[in-house]
Design an enzyme around this catalytic site. Structure first.
Site, PDB file in Angstrom:
ATOM      1  N   HIS A 167       2.844   3.209   6.344  1.00 20.36           N
ATOM      2  CA  HIS A 167       2.170   2.577   7.473  1.00 20.36           C
ATOM      3  C   HIS A 167       3.192   1.822   8.290  1.00 20.36           C
ATOM      4  O   HIS A 167       4.077   1.179   7.739  1.00 20.36           O
ATOM      5  CB  HIS A 167       1.036   1.642   7.021  1.00 20.36           C
ATOM      6  CG  HIS A 167       1.399   0.730   5.898  1.00 20.36           C
ATOM      7  ND1 HIS A 167       1.540   1.169   4.606  1.00 20.36           N
ATOM      8  CD2 HIS A 167       1.663  -0.600   5.876  1.00 20.36           C
ATOM      9  CE1 HIS A 167       1.852   0.147   3.823  1.00 20.36           C
ATOM     10  NE2 HIS A 167       1.958  -0.937   4.566  1.00 20.36           N
ATOM     11  N   VAL A 227       0.863  -1.190   0.000  1.00 24.18           N
ATOM     12  CA  VAL A 227       0.000   0.000   0.000  1.00 24.18           C
ATOM     13  C   VAL A 227       0.901   1.242   0.000  1.00 24.18           C
ATOM     14  O   VAL A 227       1.725   1.416   0.905  1.00 24.18           O
ATOM     15  CB  VAL A 227      -0.950   0.007   1.215  1.00 24.18           C
ATOM     16  CG1 VAL A 227      -1.819   1.266   1.201  1.00 24.18           C
ATOM     17  CG2 VAL A 227      -1.814  -1.247   1.226  1.00 24.18           C
TER      18      VAL A 227
END
Ligand code: DGP
Length: 125
Positions: free
Chosen positions: A110, A106
């Protein structure tokens, strides 16, 4: 499919859509700088993703371009989430995958926060 960490920020990525409220997430923490929510494919009893609110592709992008305030806010949020979940005494693991070799899928920074059991060796051999 792992991403190229040098790509420009894609406003259509899944975590950007979660930040805009277009997709649901099970939020565990939310402040000015960070959002934390359960990973959809948990790999430990506790598997949380902590993401900055800003448009950063990866740890590389964030560490190069984010303001000191954003970096401090994000790092403090990661620590706060772990404390709030009672993970400090038993211990936990942080992981940020970057780019293709890191296995990043992604393209919004994160940090994975794993806990809830003894996590074993750092990498599969
Ligand atoms: P990485 O390989 O480091 O890019 O990890 C991406 C993680 O994101 C992976 O563990 C699964 C998680 N994930 C992917 N899509 C979603 C989603 O729509 N919601 C949530 N909560 N997690 C997601």
């Amino acid at each position: 499919m792992p991403i190229d960490a040098t790509q420009p920020y894609d406003d259509g990525n899944i975590f950007a859509r979660i930040l805009r409220g277009e997709l649901p997430s099970t939020t565990v923490y939310d402040d000015e700088h960070a959002l934390a929510f359960h990973d959809i494919t948990a790999q430990a009893p506790v598997h949380i993703l902590v993401i900055p609110k800003g448009r950063y592709v990866s740890w590389d992008d964030f560490s190069a371009r984010a303001t000191t305030e954003e970096i401090a806010g994000f790092v403090r949020a990661v620590g706060r989430v772990a404390r709030d979940l009672g993970l400090v005494a038993p211990g936990y693991r942080l992981l940020a995958n970057v780019g293709s070799h890191g296995g990043q899928e992604v393209p919004h920074l994160h940090v994975h926060l794993f806990g809830g059991r003894s996590l074993g060796p750092m990498l599969a051999r």
